[in-house]
Design a protein around this motif. Sequence first.
Motif, PDB file in Angstrom:
ATOM      1  N   ASP A  67       0.797  -1.184   0.023  1.00  0.00           N
ATOM      2  CA  ASP A  67      -0.138  -0.045  -0.092  1.00  0.00           C
ATOM      3  C   ASP A  67       0.807   1.189   0.051  1.00  0.00           C
ATOM      4  N   HIS A  68       2.138   1.238   0.139  1.00  0.00           N
ATOM      5  CA  HIS A  68       3.061   2.350   0.005  1.00  0.00           C
ATOM      6  C   HIS A  68       3.167   2.852  -1.345  1.00  0.00           C
ATOM      7  N   ILE A  69       2.710   2.022  -2.217  1.00  0.00           N
ATOM      8  CA  ILE A  69       2.944   2.432  -3.548  1.00  0.00           C
ATOM      9  C   ILE A  69       1.589   3.263  -4.116  1.00  0.00           C
ATOM     10  N   ASP A  70       1.747   4.244  -4.696  1.00  0.00           N
ATOM     11  CA  ASP A  70       1.078   5.359  -5.097  1.00  0.00           C
ATOM     12  C   ASP A  70       0.198   4.610  -6.467  1.00  0.00           C
ATOM     13  N   PRO A  71      -1.038   4.755  -6.410  1.00  0.00           N
ATOM     14  CA  PRO A  71      -1.937   4.223  -7.512  1.00  0.00           C
ATOM     15  C   PRO A  71      -1.468   4.588  -8.880  1.00  0.00           C
ATOM     16  N   THR A  72      -1.010   6.019  -9.050  1.00  0.00           N
ATOM     17  CA  THR A  72      -0.582   6.201 -10.252  1.00  0.00           C
ATOM     18  C   THR A  72       0.840   5.418 -10.812  1.00  0.00           C
ATOM     19  N   THR A  73       1.590   5.236  -9.949  1.00  0.00           N
ATOM     20  CA  THR A  73       2.664   4.291  -9.938  1.00  0.00           C
ATOM     21  C   THR A  73       2.393   2.931 -10.494  1.00  0.00           C
ATOM     22  N   ALA A  74       1.463   2.374  -9.503  1.00  0.00           N
ATOM     23  CA  ALA A  74       0.900   0.892  -9.752  1.00  0.00           C
ATOM     24  C   ALA A  74       0.603   1.023 -11.499  1.00  0.00           C
ATOM     25  N   ARG A  75      -0.049   1.918 -11.870  1.00  0.00           N
ATOM     26  CA  ARG A  75      -0.692   1.916 -13.181  1.00  0.00           C
ATOM     27  C   ARG A  75       0.504   1.945 -14.436  1.00  0.00           C
ATOM     28  N   PRO A  76       0.538   0.944 -14.832  1.00  0.00           N
ATOM     29  CA  PRO A  76       1.653   0.969 -15.807  1.00  0.00           C
ATOM     30  C   PRO A  76       1.399   1.989 -16.980  1.00  0.00           C
ATOM     31  N   VAL A  77       2.238   2.489 -17.978  1.00  0.00           N
ATOM     32  CA  VAL A  77       2.143   3.384 -18.761  1.00  0.00           C
ATOM     33  C   VAL A  77       1.220   2.873 -19.864  1.00  0.00           C
ATOM     34  N   GLN A  78       1.396   1.601 -20.127  1.00  0.00           N
ATOM     35  CA  GLN A  78       0.361   0.949 -21.143  1.00  0.00           C
ATOM     36  C   GLN A  78      -0.922   1.004 -20.795  1.00  0.00           C
ATOM     37  N   CYS A  79      -1.217   0.896 -19.462  1.00  0.00           N
ATOM     38  CA  CYS A  79      -2.597   1.060 -19.004  1.00  0.00           C
ATOM     39  C   CYS A  79      -3.170   2.397 -19.179  1.00  0.00           C
ATOM     40  N   ARG A  80      -2.473   3.273 -19.077  1.00  0.00           N
ATOM     41  CA  ARG A  80      -2.767   4.748 -18.981  1.00  0.00           C
ATOM     42  C   ARG A  80      -3.085   5.178 -20.653  1.00  0.00           C
ATOM     43  N   GLN A  81      -2.349   4.364 -21.378  1.00  0.00           N
ATOM     44  CA  GLN A  81      -2.944   4.497 -22.724  1.00  0.00           C
ATOM     45  C   GLN A  81      -3.686   3.490 -23.284  1.00  0.00           C
ATOM     46  N   GLY A  82      -4.423   2.694 -22.595  1.00  0.00           N
ATOM     47  CA  GLY A  82      -5.498   1.732 -22.811  1.00  0.00           C
ATOM     48  C   GLY A  82      -5.021   0.544 -23.510  1.00  0.00           C
ATOM     49  N   ARG A  83      -3.585   0.416 -23.132  1.00  0.00           N
ATOM     50  CA  ARG A  83      -3.195  -1.241 -23.322  1.00  0.00           C
ATOM     51  C   ARG A  83      -2.647  -1.742 -22.421  1.00  0.00           C
ATOM     52  N   ALA A  84      -2.940  -2.943 -22.075  1.00  0.00           N
ATOM     53  CA  ALA A  84      -2.454  -3.885 -20.925  1.00  0.00           C
ATOM     54  C   ALA A  84      -1.167  -4.431 -21.524  1.00  0.00           C
ATOM     55  N   PRO A  85      -0.240  -4.264 -20.650  1.00  0.00           N
ATOM     56  CA  PRO A  85       1.116  -4.817 -21.171  1.00  0.00           C
ATOM     57  C   PRO A  85       1.152  -6.280 -21.701  1.00  0.00           C
ATOM     58  N   CYS A  86       0.329  -6.904 -21.171  1.00  0.00           N
ATOM     59  CA  CYS A  86       0.363  -8.622 -21.461  1.00  0.00           C
ATOM     60  C   CYS A  86      -0.578  -8.894 -22.613  1.00  0.00           C
ATOM     61  N   ARG A  87      -1.043  -7.953 -23.179  1.00  0.00           N
ATOM     62  CA  ARG A  87      -1.879  -7.870 -24.400  1.00  0.00           C
ATOM     63  C   ARG A  87      -0.983  -7.763 -25.632  1.00  0.00           C
ATOM     64  N   GLN A  88       0.216  -7.048 -25.352  1.00  0.00           N
ATOM     65  CA  GLN A  88       0.975  -6.649 -26.448  1.00  0.00           C
ATOM     66  C   GLN A  88       1.622  -7.989 -26.857  1.00  0.00           C
ATOM     67  N   ARG A  89       2.264  -7.974 -28.185  1.00  0.00           N
ATOM     68  CA  ARG A  89       3.018  -9.186 -28.777  1.00  0.00           C
ATOM     69  C   ARG A  89       4.188  -8.748 -28.418  1.00  0.00           C
ATOM     70  N   PRO A  90       5.067  -9.716 -27.871  1.00  0.00           N
ATOM     71  CA  PRO A  90       6.362  -9.761 -27.772  1.00  0.00           C
ATOM     72  C   PRO A  90       7.168  -9.619 -29.091  1.00  0.00           C
ATOM     73  N   ARG A  91       8.273  -9.013 -29.344  1.00  0.00           N
ATOM     74  CA  ARG A  91       9.084  -9.086 -30.339  1.00  0.00           C
ATOM     75  C   ARG A  91       9.879 -10.160 -30.435  1.00  0.00           C
ATOM     76  N   ARG A  92      10.008 -10.607 -31.597  1.00  0.00           N
ATOM     77  CA  ARG A  92      10.523 -11.996 -32.162  1.00  0.00           C
ATOM     78  C   ARG A  92      11.919 -11.755 -32.467  1.00  0.00           C
ATOM     79  N   SER A  93      12.785 -12.692 -31.958  1.00  0.00           N
ATOM     80  CA  SER A  93      14.062 -12.261 -32.189  1.00  0.00           C
ATOM     81  C   SER A  93      14.476 -13.103 -33.639  1.00  0.00           C
ATOM     82  N   ARG A  94      15.288 -12.638 -34.291  1.00  0.00           N
ATOM     83  CA  ARG A  94      15.359 -13.647 -35.779  1.00  0.00           C
ATOM     84  C   ARG A  94      16.935 -13.922 -35.990  1.00  0.00           C
TER      85      ARG A  94
END
Length: 94
Positions: A67-94
């Motif tokens: 609870d010492h973490i502020d809600p704005t810190t807990a919210r990742p940048v991706q969520c503030r932009q409307g995208r959850a980080p786990c919904r993004q596709r990882p980059r494939r290495s070639r």
Amino acid sequence: MSSNAPMKPLTAANVRECARRAFLGEVGDIPDPGCAGLMLRMREKKVTWSYRGKLGAKQKRWNLGGDHIDPTTARPVQCRQGRAPCRQRPRRSR
């Protein structure tokens, strides 16, 4: 409050209230409408932030801190932009 009213993201005051309720023995998960998958968990007289999402085909939960973490810190940048980080596709290495 009307069920049609938009829910507001969690605030520091909400976190303090949940910490008080958890200390009194209440158990539960409070989802943050500001970020899909982000929730405040009340367990064992303490409050923790966690993020729940899919990794591959499996549901996973990542603990982000207490609870010492502020809600704005807990919210990742991706969520503030409307995208959850786990919904993004990882980059494939070639």
